[in-house]
Design a protein around this motif. Structure first.
Motif, PDB file in Angstrom:
ATOM      1  N   SER A 130       0.768  -1.338   0.070  1.00  0.00           N
ATOM      2  CA  SER A 130       0.231  -0.168  -0.034  1.00  0.00           C
ATOM      3  C   SER A 130       0.800   1.089   0.079  1.00  0.00           C
ATOM      4  O   SER A 130       0.547   2.308  -0.912  1.00  0.00           O
ATOM      5  N   TYR A 131       1.859   1.339   0.760  1.00  0.00           N
ATOM      6  CA  TYR A 131       2.849   2.462   0.862  1.00  0.00           C
ATOM      7  C   TYR A 131       3.531   2.727  -0.512  1.00  0.00           C
ATOM      8  O   TYR A 131       3.903   3.677  -0.893  1.00  0.00           O
ATOM      9  N   ASP A 132       4.066   1.320  -1.097  1.00  0.00           N
ATOM     10  CA  ASP A 132       4.895   1.443  -2.229  1.00  0.00           C
ATOM     11  C   ASP A 132       3.899   1.954  -3.282  1.00  0.00           C
ATOM     12  O   ASP A 132       4.421   2.926  -4.136  1.00  0.00           O
ATOM     13  N   ASN A 133       2.670   1.736  -3.185  1.00  0.00           N
ATOM     14  CA  ASN A 133       1.533   2.309  -4.496  1.00  0.00           C
ATOM     15  C   ASN A 133       1.679   3.760  -4.242  1.00  0.00           C
ATOM     16  O   ASN A 133       0.934   4.381  -5.432  1.00  0.00           O
ATOM     17  N   LEU A 156       3.973   5.877  -3.974  1.00  0.00           N
ATOM     18  CA  LEU A 156       5.197   6.570  -4.379  1.00  0.00           C
ATOM     19  C   LEU A 156       5.320   6.366  -6.038  1.00  0.00           C
ATOM     20  O   LEU A 156       4.677   5.581  -6.576  1.00  0.00           O
ATOM     21  N   SER A 157       6.006   7.243  -6.582  1.00  0.00           N
ATOM     22  CA  SER A 157       6.461   7.297  -7.962  1.00  0.00           C
ATOM     23  C   SER A 157       7.785   6.926  -8.117  1.00  0.00           C
ATOM     24  O   SER A 157       8.336   5.957  -8.547  1.00  0.00           O
ATOM     25  N   ASN A 158       8.560   8.074  -7.863  1.00  0.00           N
ATOM     26  CA  ASN A 158      10.035   7.717  -8.147  1.00  0.00           C
ATOM     27  C   ASN A 158      10.755   6.593  -7.392  1.00  0.00           C
ATOM     28  O   ASN A 158      11.562   5.886  -7.756  1.00  0.00           O
ATOM     29  N   ASP A 159      10.264   6.682  -5.962  1.00  0.00           N
ATOM     30  CA  ASP A 159      10.825   5.325  -5.314  1.00  0.00           C
ATOM     31  C   ASP A 159      10.165   4.231  -5.153  1.00  0.00           C
ATOM     32  O   ASP A 159      10.519   3.376  -4.392  1.00  0.00           O
ATOM     33  N   SER A 160       9.221   4.075  -5.950  1.00  0.00           N
ATOM     34  CA  SER A 160       8.750   2.924  -6.066  1.00  0.00           C
ATOM     35  C   SER A 160       9.421   1.465  -6.046  1.00  0.00           C
ATOM     36  O   SER A 160      10.153   1.828  -7.012  1.00  0.00           O
ATOM     37  N   LYS A 161       9.237   0.432  -5.649  1.00  0.00           N
ATOM     38  CA  LYS A 161       9.861  -0.842  -5.833  1.00  0.00           C
ATOM     39  C   LYS A 161       8.994  -1.867  -6.447  1.00  0.00           C
ATOM     40  O   LYS A 161       9.572  -2.907  -6.217  1.00  0.00           O
ATOM     41  N   ASN A 172       6.225   2.778  11.338  1.00  0.00           N
ATOM     42  CA  ASN A 172       7.353   2.363  10.950  1.00  0.00           C
ATOM     43  C   ASN A 172       7.377   2.145   9.453  1.00  0.00           C
ATOM     44  O   ASN A 172       8.641   1.611   8.833  1.00  0.00           O
ATOM     45  N   ILE A 173       6.241   2.361   8.756  1.00  0.00           N
ATOM     46  CA  ILE A 173       6.267   1.801   7.419  1.00  0.00           C
ATOM     47  C   ILE A 173       7.174   2.197   6.288  1.00  0.00           C
ATOM     48  O   ILE A 173       7.979   1.808   5.478  1.00  0.00           O
ATOM     49  N   GLN A 174       7.449   3.757   6.542  1.00  0.00           N
ATOM     50  CA  GLN A 174       8.530   4.472   5.608  1.00  0.00           C
ATOM     51  C   GLN A 174       9.915   3.557   5.783  1.00  0.00           C
ATOM     52  O   GLN A 174      10.627   3.528   4.723  1.00  0.00           O
TER      53      GLN A 174
END
Length: 283
Positions: free
Chosen positions: A56-59, A61-66, A150-152
């Protein structure tokens, strides 16, 4: 039921085996490997929520998406169950805060023809500095709050390639302490009626040779034998389908062989014998 007591439901056959194998000073209970308990989601709920939050957190993001939505599968996420070797698949002895529960009698005590052993909670908590006596949690809100806080950091430090999952070199592993705390105690809300407390025994690599195995349901079920001071056992409650009059004599004779005595009223140095107060017949 007294708040300082927790209860272990079992069968008459198991109670006889426990007492028969005991000494004057100690008795032994089996601690079951966490992957072989009744709830098939054991040890996975926290990991599932962690996976959900990472994706969910990754979604967002744009530049830092994994690209975690495609790379974080359940097999890779199992890494979060065994990242620290002393937490690798602990063994569990289950207790309940309720000593007279009909669902517990019928599920764990031979359909109400078994017994509930009452143990002094404070003595269990002091049994071994490596063991933890913890209440199970059936509401994941506190664990989810920990994840949000702590998710970041978890996202930034988690690395996934085509084969594995790992952490960056600068990752502060102390962040995972709460994850490992909740891992063996977070349970499905459908089991909330059990009011379970768990004695959690870490499965250290150096102690693997002490494992024993029981053949059941066509599998080998690993367990450890954990020794308790006999004084931890303070009560025996008879299931609804047992007769107090018939059982008190035979239990007295069995326990007398170990130098222990029963009492129908609480007395110092004696084990309290009680009958379930639930009106129930297994017909």
């Amino acid at each position: 039921m007294r708040e300082e007591t927790v209860y272990h439901y079992t069968t008459l056959e198991t109670l006889f085996h426990i007492i028969n194998q005991s000494t004057v000073n100690s008795l032994t209970l089996r601690a079951t490997h966490v992957d072989f308990l009744n709830d098939f989601t054991e040890h996975t709920i926290a990991v599932g929520l962690l996976k959900k939050e990472l994706i969910s957190y990754d979604n967002t993001l744009s530049n830092d998406s994994k690209n975690f939505s495609k790379t974080l599968n359940d097999k890779r996420m199992s890494f979060f169950r065994n990242e620290e070797i002393d937490e690798l698949y602990p063994h569990i002895i289950s207790f309940s805060e309720c000593g007279d529960s009909l669902p517990m009698w019928n599920t764990y005590a031979d359909k109400s023809k078994g017994i509930a052993l009452g143990f002094d909670k404070s003595l269990l908590a002091e049994l071994n500095e490596d063991y933890r006596l913890e209440k199970c949690e059936y509401d994941s809100s506190r664990y989810e709050e920990y994840l949000k806080q702590n998710i970041q950091k978890l996202h930034e430090s988690t690395e996934v390639d085509s084969y594995s999952i790992g952490f960056t070199q600068d990752f502060d592993s102390s962040i995972l302490q709460d994850h490992f705390k909740y891992l063996p105690i977070l349970k499905d809300k459908g089991y909330a009626y059990e009011k379970e407390c768990r004695l959690i025994i870490p499965n250290k690599i150096s102690e693997l040779s002490s494992l024993k195995f029981q053949v059941t349901d066509s599998i080998y079920k690993p367990y450890k034998e954990i020794e308790f001071p006999f004084e931890c056992l303070t009560e025996i409650i008879l299931g609804p389908c047992l007769s107090l009059e018939k059982m008190k004599t035979s239990l007295n004779l069995i326990l007398n062989q170990k130098g222990k005595k029963l009492s129908l009223n609480k007395k110092n140095g004696k084990i309290l014998l009680k009958q379930s107060e639930i009106p129930y017949r297994n017909v």
